[in-house]
Design a protein around this motif. Sequence first.
Motif, PDB file in Angstrom:
ATOM      1  N   HIS A 105      36.071  32.700  28.261  1.00 20.78           N
ATOM      2  CA  HIS A 105      37.460  33.169  28.179  1.00 20.78           C
ATOM      3  C   HIS A 105      37.629  34.188  27.052  1.00 20.78           C
ATOM      4  O   HIS A 105      38.286  35.228  27.235  1.00 20.78           O
ATOM      5  N   ARG A 106      37.046  33.911  25.878  1.00 19.88           N
ATOM      6  CA  ARG A 106      37.153  34.845  24.744  1.00 19.88           C
ATOM      7  C   ARG A 106      36.455  36.169  25.044  1.00 19.88           C
ATOM      8  O   ARG A 106      36.992  37.243  24.768  1.00 19.88           O
ATOM      9  N   ALA A 107      35.265  36.094  25.620  1.00 18.02           N
ATOM     10  CA  ALA A 107      34.529  37.323  25.961  1.00 18.02           C
ATOM     11  C   ALA A 107      35.327  38.155  26.957  1.00 18.02           C
ATOM     12  O   ALA A 107      35.393  39.387  26.847  1.00 18.02           O
ATOM     13  N   GLY A 108      35.934  37.499  27.929  1.00 17.85           N
ATOM     14  CA  GLY A 108      36.749  38.207  28.912  1.00 17.85           C
ATOM     15  C   GLY A 108      37.970  38.858  28.291  1.00 17.85           C
ATOM     16  O   GLY A 108      38.284  40.012  28.585  1.00 17.85           O
ATOM     17  N   ALA A 109      38.650  38.121  27.412  1.00 22.53           N
ATOM     18  CA  ALA A 109      39.846  38.658  26.756  1.00 22.53           C
ATOM     19  C   ALA A 109      39.492  39.870  25.897  1.00 22.53           C
ATOM     20  O   ALA A 109      40.218  40.872  25.884  1.00 22.53           O
ATOM     21  N   GLN A 110      38.364  39.798  25.196  1.00 18.67           N
ATOM     22  CA  GLN A 110      37.937  40.921  24.360  1.00 18.67           C
ATOM     23  C   GLN A 110      37.623  42.141  25.211  1.00 18.67           C
ATOM     24  O   GLN A 110      38.060  43.251  24.903  1.00 18.67           O
ATOM     25  N   ALA A 111      36.873  41.952  26.279  1.00 14.32           N
ATOM     26  CA  ALA A 111      36.508  43.084  27.145  1.00 14.32           C
ATOM     27  C   ALA A 111      37.730  43.676  27.835  1.00 14.32           C
ATOM     28  O   ALA A 111      37.855  44.897  27.946  1.00 14.32           O
ATOM     29  N   ALA A 113      40.791  43.745  26.816  1.00 14.74           N
ATOM     30  CA  ALA A 113      41.673  44.427  25.875  1.00 14.74           C
ATOM     31  C   ALA A 113      41.052  45.678  25.251  1.00 14.74           C
ATOM     32  O   ALA A 113      41.763  46.498  24.679  1.00 14.74           O
ATOM     33  N   ASP A 114      39.752  45.836  25.379  1.00 17.42           N
ATOM     34  CA  ASP A 114      39.036  46.930  24.717  1.00 17.42           C
ATOM     35  C   ASP A 114      39.083  48.192  25.576  1.00 17.42           C
ATOM     36  O   ASP A 114      38.376  48.310  26.575  1.00 17.42           O
ATOM     37  N   LEU A 115      39.879  49.157  25.178  1.00 22.14           N
ATOM     38  CA  LEU A 115      40.038  50.385  25.956  1.00 22.14           C
ATOM     39  C   LEU A 115      38.786  51.254  25.944  1.00 22.14           C
ATOM     40  O   LEU A 115      38.676  52.194  26.745  1.00 22.14           O
ATOM     41  N   ALA A 116      37.818  50.938  25.082  1.00 20.08           N
ATOM     42  CA  ALA A 116      36.550  51.665  25.077  1.00 20.08           C
ATOM     43  C   ALA A 116      35.620  51.174  26.186  1.00 20.08           C
ATOM     44  O   ALA A 116      34.631  51.834  26.512  1.00 20.08           O
ATOM     45  N   ARG A 122      36.762  46.151  32.403  1.00 16.68           N
ATOM     46  CA  ARG A 122      38.060  45.572  32.023  1.00 16.68           C
ATOM     47  C   ARG A 122      38.711  44.859  33.206  1.00 16.68           C
ATOM     48  O   ARG A 122      39.301  43.784  33.052  1.00 16.68           O
ATOM     49  N   ILE A 123      38.585  45.441  34.389  1.00 18.27           N
ATOM     50  CA  ILE A 123      39.151  44.815  35.588  1.00 18.27           C
ATOM     51  C   ILE A 123      38.430  43.498  35.886  1.00 18.27           C
ATOM     52  O   ILE A 123      39.059  42.472  36.140  1.00 18.27           O
ATOM     53  N   ALA A 124      37.105  43.509  35.852  1.00 15.21           N
ATOM     54  CA  ALA A 124      36.329  42.294  36.127  1.00 15.21           C
ATOM     55  C   ALA A 124      36.573  41.233  35.059  1.00 15.21           C
ATOM     56  O   ALA A 124      36.612  40.033  35.357  1.00 15.21           O
ATOM     57  N   ALA A 125      36.739  41.662  33.812  1.00 11.42           N
ATOM     58  CA  ALA A 125      36.943  40.717  32.705  1.00 11.42           C
ATOM     59  C   ALA A 125      38.217  39.893  32.898  1.00 11.42           C
ATOM     60  O   ALA A 125      38.302  38.752  32.418  1.00 11.42           O
ATOM     61  N   PHE A 126      39.202  40.439  33.599  1.00 15.21           N
ATOM     62  CA  PHE A 126      40.423  39.685  33.898  1.00 15.21           C
ATOM     63  C   PHE A 126      40.089  38.338  34.543  1.00 15.21           C
ATOM     64  O   PHE A 126      40.706  37.319  34.253  1.00 15.21           O
ATOM     65  N   MET A 128      37.659  36.453  34.077  1.00 13.47           N
ATOM     66  CA  MET A 128      36.999  35.515  33.167  1.00 13.47           C
ATOM     67  C   MET A 128      37.983  34.560  32.503  1.00 13.47           C
ATOM     68  O   MET A 128      37.587  33.645  31.805  1.00 13.47           O
ATOM     69  N   ARG A 129      39.256  34.724  32.750  1.00 17.98           N
ATOM     70  CA  ARG A 129      40.258  33.830  32.166  1.00 17.98           C
ATOM     71  C   ARG A 129      40.505  32.584  33.019  1.00 17.98           C
ATOM     72  O   ARG A 129      41.232  31.691  32.621  1.00 17.98           O
ATOM     73  N   PHE A 130      39.939  32.524  34.210  1.00 18.16           N
ATOM     74  CA  PHE A 130      40.183  31.384  35.089  1.00 18.16           C
ATOM     75  C   PHE A 130      39.588  30.108  34.527  1.00 18.16           C
ATOM     76  O   PHE A 130      38.567  30.125  33.856  1.00 18.16           O
ATOM     77  N   ARG A 131      40.208  29.020  34.840  1.00 17.57           N
ATOM     78  CA  ARG A 131      39.800  27.726  34.288  1.00 17.57           C
ATOM     79  C   ARG A 131      38.493  27.247  34.898  1.00 17.57           C
ATOM     80  O   ARG A 131      38.142  27.616  36.017  1.00 17.57           O
TER      81      ARG A 131
END
Length: 138
Positions: A105-111, A113-116, A122-126, A128-131
């Motif tokens: 979850h943390r790795a997904g949130a970081q990716a 939010a990172d505009l770089a 960034r789309i796929a990282a969304f 990663m927040r699923f339970r």
Amino acid sequence: MNRTRTSADTALLNTITSPAQFLRDGRVYRMALEIARDRTASVPARVFAIRALLWTLQPGGVITYADLVDERPDGRPRVCFGGTPLHLRLTRGEPISPDYADVIHRAGAQAEADLAEPEQIRIAAFCMRFRAIDLTGR
């Protein structure tokens, strides 16, 4: 996975990462996490590593590359998971750390939010927040 981290061959990456759908293994989890975070890895390799991490959270679900990078040419809404099978049979390898879901979850949130980061990451990282689903007894 490690040997193909710079590959853009989605068919190859799909073949290599597909076994993660029904496998719980700490080595696979750690390698997928490393590749997902590796900015020197190809975008497709990182997306497929993210898919392997999603299967750590919710094994057995149908997840395509297009689902993760929003490449839906027919205009259908974006989804992350195609559902978890009722009769899930997992192969268990090396144990996974108990905080795996929080780490993902943390790795997904970081990716996300990172505009770089590339847009596809960034789309796929969304997703990663699923339970994580409870695998007790499976």
